[in-house]
Write a protein that holds these residues in place. Structure first.
Motif, PDB file in Angstrom:
ATOM      1  N   THR A  18       1.002  -1.089   0.044  1.00 42.28           N
ATOM      2  CA  THR A  18      -0.052   0.165   0.013  1.00 42.28           C
ATOM      3  C   THR A  18       0.952   1.339   0.148  1.00 42.28           C
ATOM      4  N   ASN A  19       0.394   2.429   0.275  1.00 39.86           N
ATOM      5  CA  ASN A  19       1.092   3.707   0.056  1.00 39.86           C
ATOM      6  C   ASN A  19       1.900   3.812   1.306  1.00 39.86           C
ATOM      7  N   PHE A  20       1.761   2.852   2.128  1.00 40.72           N
ATOM      8  CA  PHE A  20       2.742   2.874   3.260  1.00 40.72           C
ATOM      9  C   PHE A  20       3.969   2.245   2.987  1.00 40.72           C
ATOM     10  N   SER A  21       4.135   1.855   1.690  1.00 42.49           N
ATOM     11  CA  SER A  21       5.343   1.414   1.161  1.00 42.49           C
ATOM     12  C   SER A  21       5.735   2.516   0.468  1.00 42.49           C
ATOM     13  N   LEU A  22       7.154   2.642   0.290  1.00 37.54           N
ATOM     14  CA  LEU A  22       7.690   3.739  -0.539  1.00 37.54           C
ATOM     15  C   LEU A  22       7.373   3.865  -2.227  1.00 37.54           C
ATOM     16  N   ASP A  23       7.303   2.464  -2.639  1.00 38.71           N
ATOM     17  CA  ASP A  23       7.086   2.460  -3.909  1.00 38.71           C
ATOM     18  C   ASP A  23       5.820   2.096  -4.283  1.00 38.71           C
ATOM     19  N   SER A  24       4.606   2.350  -3.500  1.00 41.85           N
ATOM     20  CA  SER A  24       3.401   2.189  -3.827  1.00 41.85           C
ATOM     21  C   SER A  24       2.542   3.496  -3.591  1.00 41.85           C
ATOM     22  N   ASP A  25       1.446   3.752  -4.370  1.00 41.17           N
ATOM     23  CA  ASP A  25       0.470   4.726  -4.236  1.00 41.17           C
ATOM     24  C   ASP A  25      -0.832   4.498  -3.874  1.00 41.17           C
ATOM     25  N   ALA A  26      -1.128   3.317  -3.517  1.00 40.15           N
ATOM     26  CA  ALA A  26      -2.315   2.789  -3.485  1.00 40.15           C
ATOM     27  C   ALA A  26      -2.722   2.649  -1.933  1.00 40.15           C
ATOM     28  N   PRO A  27      -3.957   3.507  -1.644  1.00 40.04           N
ATOM     29  CA  PRO A  27      -4.521   3.542  -0.423  1.00 40.04           C
ATOM     30  C   PRO A  27      -4.880   1.886   0.036  1.00 40.04           C
TER      31      PRO A  27
END
Length: 267
Positions: free
Chosen positions: A10-19
């Protein structure tokens, strides 16, 4: 129908923008029974401009809110994809001891304290030399570290390095790969089928079929399937191929986890 996706960012990972909620909605649309969030934590990642760390006190505020909101539709579980390096073992252990994770993927994202993504690890190495040294790092990681449940995307090293053909032949590395697999089995650790290799155009899962087959031949039992999705569209991507591969080499069950304990379900 697919049962779960056990490798989701998810967007908690630096390489993701997905809520997180968008990922849940897609999982429900796919009629999944479970979804495992496995956002990135990589201590001492070699790229100083890349911060793969999560404030889990803040994370859990969102996670628990979403989990409660959708509790009647899908089982949402707390996992983490942990970057394995022996010198950060204490940091890993401290984090795992502090929070109640259901599941931990142990992945090797850096080797010899060098970045795979930006190419530093590959400098002055021939292709097979680089791949072997990567596997030697994986073997050291799974041999010396304990706080993980499955080994993530075992042969994903093919994604990186400025080589003309990005391919890896299991037979060229069977000795070291077999040692990795034997170590996992001896320590009651598992292996994941990660379908992102197909998504990214490599025409294979991680690991490739011969490695999965060898894991089964050596007595491997713990097997999870994950998309490594960083956006909703890739949840369960190519899981039909992953399930077919698992059955082809003799697996009749895949593994679920709760509170770090494995359970097996028929496929």
């Amino acid at each position: 129908m697919f049962y779960y996706d056990y490798h989701v960012h998810t967007n908690f990972s630096l390489d993701s923008d997905a809520p997180m909620e968008d990922m849940i909605k897609k999982a429900i649309e796919l009629n999944l029974k479970e979804i495992m969030f496995t956002d990135h934590v990589d201590y001492d990642y070699p790229d100083e401009d890349t911060d793969f760390f999560i404030d889990y006190d803040q994370y859990l505020l969102t996670f628990n809110e979403i989990k409660n909101k959708y509790s009647n539709k899908i089982d949402i579980k707390l996992g983490v994809e942990m970057g394995l390096q022996p010198h950060v073992a204490k940091d890993i252990n401290d984090l795992i001891d502090k929070y109640d994770f259901d599941f931990i993927i142990g992945s090797t994202h850096a080797a010899d304290k060098l970045d795979l993504y930006n190419g530093d690890f590959f400098k002055n190495k021939k292709q097979n030399e680089a791949y072997r040294r990567y596997f030697e790092n994986v073997l050291e990681n799974v041999s010396t570290l304990e706080d993980f449940d499955v080994c993530g995307h075992l042969d994903f090293i093919i994604r990186y390095g400025d080589f003309r053909e990005k391919k890896l032949n299991y037979n060229d590395f069977s000795d070291i790969v077999d040692e990795i697999l034997k170590t996992l089995i001896k320590k009651d650790k598992g292996l994941e089928i990660n379908t992102s290799g197909i998504v990214y155009g490599f025409n294979q899962t991680h690991p490739q079929l011969p490695i999965l087959k060898r894991y089964k031949e050596l007595g491997g039992k713990i097997l999870t399937i994950g998309s490594d999705a960083h956006s909703p569209d890739n949840i369960c991507a190519y899981f039909d191929k992953a399930y077919a591969m698992a059955k082809q080499v003799g697996f009749n069950e895949i593994t679920t986890f709760k509170n770090r304990k494995p359970n097996f379900i028929k496929i």
